[in-house]
Write a protein that holds these residues in place. Sequence first.
Motif, PDB file in Angstrom:
ATOM      1  N   ASN A   1       0.802  -1.235   0.000  1.00 54.60           N
ATOM      2  CA  ASN A   1       0.000   0.000   0.000  1.00 54.60           C
ATOM      3  C   ASN A   1       0.827   1.273   0.000  1.00 54.60           C
ATOM      4  OD1 ASN A   1      -2.474  -1.486   0.026  1.00 54.60           O
ATOM      5  ND2 ASN A   1      -2.213  -1.798   2.228  1.00 54.60           N
ATOM      6  N   ALA A   2       2.010   1.205  -0.621  1.00 52.46           N
ATOM      7  CA  ALA A   2       2.801   2.416  -0.832  1.00 52.46           C
ATOM      8  C   ALA A   2       2.421   3.039  -2.174  1.00 52.46           C
ATOM      9  CB  ALA A   2       4.287   2.090  -0.818  1.00 52.46           C
ATOM     10  N   HIS A   3       2.628   4.346  -2.279  1.00 51.79           N
ATOM     11  CA  HIS A   3       2.556   5.027  -3.568  1.00 51.79           C
ATOM     12  C   HIS A   3       3.949   4.933  -4.181  1.00 51.79           C
ATOM     13  CE1 HIS A   3       1.809   7.873  -6.742  1.00 51.79           C
ATOM     14  NE2 HIS A   3       2.755   8.680  -6.285  1.00 51.79           N
ATOM     15  N   VAL A   4       4.051   4.346  -5.356  1.00 51.36           N
ATOM     16  CA  VAL A   4       5.356   4.055  -5.943  1.00 51.36           C
ATOM     17  C   VAL A   4       5.640   4.990  -7.114  1.00 51.36           C
ATOM     18  CG1 VAL A   4       6.798   2.313  -7.071  1.00 51.36           C
ATOM     19  CG2 VAL A   4       5.230   1.642  -5.236  1.00 51.36           C
ATOM     20  N   VAL A   5       6.802   5.610  -7.060  1.00 47.99           N
ATOM     21  CA  VAL A   5       7.309   6.440  -8.154  1.00 47.99           C
ATOM     22  C   VAL A   5       8.559   5.765  -8.702  1.00 47.99           C
ATOM     23  CG1 VAL A   5       8.234   8.694  -8.815  1.00 47.99           C
ATOM     24  CG2 VAL A   5       6.406   8.545  -7.099  1.00 47.99           C
ATOM     25  N   VAL A   6       8.625   5.621 -10.023  1.00 45.23           N
ATOM     26  CA  VAL A   6       9.763   4.984 -10.674  1.00 45.23           C
ATOM     27  C   VAL A   6      10.566   6.036 -11.421  1.00 45.23           C
ATOM     28  CG1 VAL A   6      10.457   3.379 -12.515  1.00 45.23           C
ATOM     29  CG2 VAL A   6       8.644   2.735 -10.903  1.00 45.23           C
ATOM     30  N   THR A   7      11.903   5.952 -11.307  1.00 44.79           N
ATOM     31  CA  THR A   7      12.785   6.786 -12.136  1.00 44.79           C
ATOM     32  C   THR A   7      13.561   5.875 -13.066  1.00 44.79           C
ATOM     33  OG1 THR A   7      14.756   6.762 -10.711  1.00 44.79           O
ATOM     34  CG2 THR A   7      13.016   8.344 -10.162  1.00 44.79           C
ATOM     35  N   GLU A   8      13.799   6.347 -14.286  1.00 47.15           N
ATOM     36  CA  GLU A   8      14.481   5.534 -15.297  1.00 47.15           C
ATOM     37  C   GLU A   8      15.281   6.416 -16.247  1.00 47.15           C
ATOM     38  OE1 GLU A   8      15.671   3.165 -16.881  1.00 47.15           O
ATOM     39  OE2 GLU A   8      15.033   1.399 -15.774  1.00 47.15           O
ATOM     40  N   VAL A   9      16.239   5.796 -16.937  1.00 47.57           N
ATOM     41  CA  VAL A   9      16.990   6.467 -17.999  1.00 47.57           C
ATOM     42  C   VAL A   9      16.718   5.803 -19.350  1.00 47.57           C
ATOM     43  CG1 VAL A   9      18.839   7.211 -16.443  1.00 47.57           C
ATOM     44  CG2 VAL A   9      19.038   5.006 -17.640  1.00 47.57           C
ATOM     45  N   GLU A  10      16.084   4.616 -19.319  1.00 50.98           N
ATOM     46  CA  GLU A  10      15.822   3.863 -20.550  1.00 50.98           C
ATOM     47  C   GLU A  10      14.347   4.059 -20.920  1.00 50.98           C
ATOM     48  OE1 GLU A  10      15.793   1.481 -23.752  1.00 50.98           O
ATOM     49  OE2 GLU A  10      14.344   1.172 -22.150  1.00 50.98           O
ATOM     50  N   PRO A  11      14.051   4.637 -22.079  1.00 52.70           N
ATOM     51  CA  PRO A  11      12.671   5.030 -22.394  1.00 52.70           C
ATOM     52  C   PRO A  11      11.674   3.882 -22.419  1.00 52.70           C
ATOM     53  CG  PRO A  11      14.095   5.224 -24.342  1.00 52.70           C
ATOM     54  CD  PRO A  11      14.982   5.007 -23.164  1.00 52.70           C
TER      55      PRO A  11
ATOM     56  N   HIS B   1       5.165   2.946 -16.618  1.00 48.50           N
ATOM     57  CA  HIS B   1       3.964   3.774 -16.763  1.00 48.50           C
ATOM     58  C   HIS B   1       2.750   2.918 -17.089  1.00 48.50           C
ATOM     59  CE1 HIS B   1       1.264   6.928 -18.102  1.00 48.50           C
ATOM     60  NE2 HIS B   1       1.189   6.348 -19.281  1.00 48.50           N
ATOM     61  N   MET B   2       2.909   1.975 -18.031  1.00 44.58           N
ATOM     62  CA  MET B   2       1.791   1.127 -18.444  1.00 44.58           C
ATOM     63  C   MET B   2       1.394   0.132 -17.352  1.00 44.58           C
ATOM     64  SD  MET B   2       0.816   2.073 -21.461  1.00 44.58           S
ATOM     65  CE  MET B   2      -0.024   0.701 -22.248  1.00 44.58           C
ATOM     66  N   GLU B   3       2.287  -0.110 -16.408  1.00 44.59           N
ATOM     67  CA  GLU B   3       1.965  -1.012 -15.302  1.00 44.59           C
ATOM     68  C   GLU B   3       1.444  -0.263 -14.076  1.00 44.59           C
ATOM     69  OE1 GLU B   3       5.328  -3.597 -14.767  1.00 44.59           O
ATOM     70  OE2 GLU B   3       4.879  -4.712 -16.596  1.00 44.59           O
ATOM     71  N   GLY B   4       1.161   1.025 -14.278  1.00 47.27           N
ATOM     72  CA  GLY B   4       0.439   1.774 -13.264  1.00 47.27           C
ATOM     73  C   GLY B   4       1.262   2.600 -12.313  1.00 47.27           C
ATOM     74  N   TYR B   5       2.561   2.706 -12.557  1.00 37.38           N
ATOM     75  CA  TYR B   5       3.404   3.493 -11.663  1.00 37.38           C
ATOM     76  C   TYR B   5       3.583   4.911 -12.196  1.00 37.38           C
ATOM     77  CZ  TYR B   5       4.540  -1.140  -9.906  1.00 37.38           C
ATOM     78  OH  TYR B   5       4.452  -2.411  -9.401  1.00 37.38           O
ATOM     79  N   GLU B   6       3.764   5.835 -11.275  1.00 38.72           N
ATOM     80  CA  GLU B   6       4.115   7.186 -11.664  1.00 38.72           C
ATOM     81  C   GLU B   6       5.588   7.200 -12.055  1.00 38.72           C
ATOM     82  OE1 GLU B   6       4.086  11.718  -9.739  1.00 38.72           O
ATOM     83  OE2 GLU B   6       3.292  10.010  -8.607  1.00 38.72           O
ATOM     84  N   VAL B   7       5.926   7.808 -13.177  1.00 38.47           N
ATOM     85  CA  VAL B   7       7.302   7.863 -13.661  1.00 38.47           C
ATOM     86  C   VAL B   7       7.749   9.315 -13.686  1.00 38.47           C
ATOM     87  CG1 VAL B   7       8.895   7.313 -15.537  1.00 38.47           C
ATOM     88  CG2 VAL B   7       6.966   5.783 -15.048  1.00 38.47           C
ATOM     89  N   ARG B   8       8.831   9.594 -12.970  1.00 36.72           N
ATOM     90  CA  ARG B   8       9.317  10.967 -12.853  1.00 36.72           C
ATOM     91  C   ARG B   8      10.841  10.970 -12.918  1.00 36.72           C
ATOM     92  NH1 ARG B   8       5.569  13.505  -9.260  1.00 36.72           N
ATOM     93  NH2 ARG B   8       6.743  15.461  -9.392  1.00 36.72           N
ATOM     94  N   PRO B   9      11.445  12.106 -13.317  1.00 33.89           N
ATOM     95  CA  PRO B   9      12.899  12.251 -13.147  1.00 33.89           C
ATOM     96  C   PRO B   9      13.229  12.280 -11.652  1.00 33.89           C
ATOM     97  CG  PRO B   9      12.025  13.916 -14.647  1.00 33.89           C
ATOM     98  CD  PRO B   9      10.840  13.277 -13.974  1.00 33.89           C
TER      99      PRO B   9
END
Length: 426
Positions: free
Chosen positions: A236-246, A253-261
């Motif tokens: 039950n955490a809010h998950v933000v993902v950071t990535e360098v590979e598009p 993003h398509m799996e429901g996570y927020e994606v941010r720098p």
Amino acid sequence: MNHPTITDALEDPAGTGESGRKKIEWARQHMPIMTSIDEDFGSERPLEGETIAMAMHVEAKTAVLTEVLAEAGADVAITGCNPLSTHDDVSAALDRHDAITSYAKHGVDDEEYYAAIEATLDHEPTVTVDDGGDLVMAIHEEHPELIDSILGGCEETTTGVHRLRAMDDDGELHYPMFAVNDTPMKRLFDNVHGTGEASLSNIAMTTNLSFAGKTVVVAGYGYCGKGVAKKAKGQNAHVVVTEVEPRRALEAHMEGYEVRPMAEAAEEGDIFVTTTGNRDVIVEEHFERMTDGAVLANAGHFNVEIDLDSLDDLAVARSEVRDGIEAFEMPDGRRLNVLAEGRLVNLASPVAMGHPIEVMDQSFGIQAVCVREMVEHAESYGPGVHGVPDELDREVAEIKLDAEGIGIDALSDEQAEYMNSWQHGT
């Protein structure tokens, strides 16, 4: 050179070895793959006369692998691949085995760490088993005279495989290595479920904090990052993902996570977990944006993902606020909390036990059959990085299914012929 073993270094080796033996036996009870392989190896002795050097996380599950290789006929010299992940009692128990010498010790400095790697190489190995690549690098950079007598080796983890592929691309890898990390029975279970579960459980035990309602920032969305994100979301955490590979960013993003720098994620994260295997993932500009009380943990490999030097430069004070947690106080009063000195949180925190036993049973099953393959068919593999033969991966999967009492279907002859023919249409 005469290097001290773990038994030499401990004040009370007898007591310590006994507690380590209990840990090893508990792990064995829950490792049906290794039990099956041990029965075959013990009767066939496929490693008779070989010398194996290992640089691994020396804890109970690794000890089972080490003993299985020894019972298969090999002489084994082992040390740690992380200064904080060794369980001294397990190391001492291993050192009592007639065919095993352990140099692994918890809490060593850099000089002692690399001296222990050198000690394993003094045994003149014919096979290497590595986690992170330090053993292979030491051989190529410091002891090239050993290369001609080495049949090959196995690499356990993502970081090590990356290093080996870079060596291979430069023409600098001079004996064959199996990329154990990249085979399905390792990658789909160890990296996803092992890293995900072990990292979060150790963060929770170290901090005594809940993930529910918090923002967890996961740096990197490879297999390890996917596991951490999935398990955090499940708590039950809010998950933000950071990535360098598009493409990985789009997948997250398509799996429901927020994606941010990371620069944006730094402003809202409560807990940060790096899983990239790269350096400088969280740096000065991110520290300056983080909120008071932020928790920083590394689940990648080496302690370079969080720029601790920059964090130390920024801090006006630092102190151990809880066992395994160091708080860095910023000039404005904010406190940023680093777990396990920025090293692997699931293996280097004070309560660390590594991945779940069942997960490592699969990974070490692959390691064991790959060592056997390299000894029996070394002439089939030239210098460089090799994928694990699919039949070995399937062999381990079938052992696991049988142990779990799980039955599956088989292709009929007609189905197999259809799947292997280009002539069949709709």
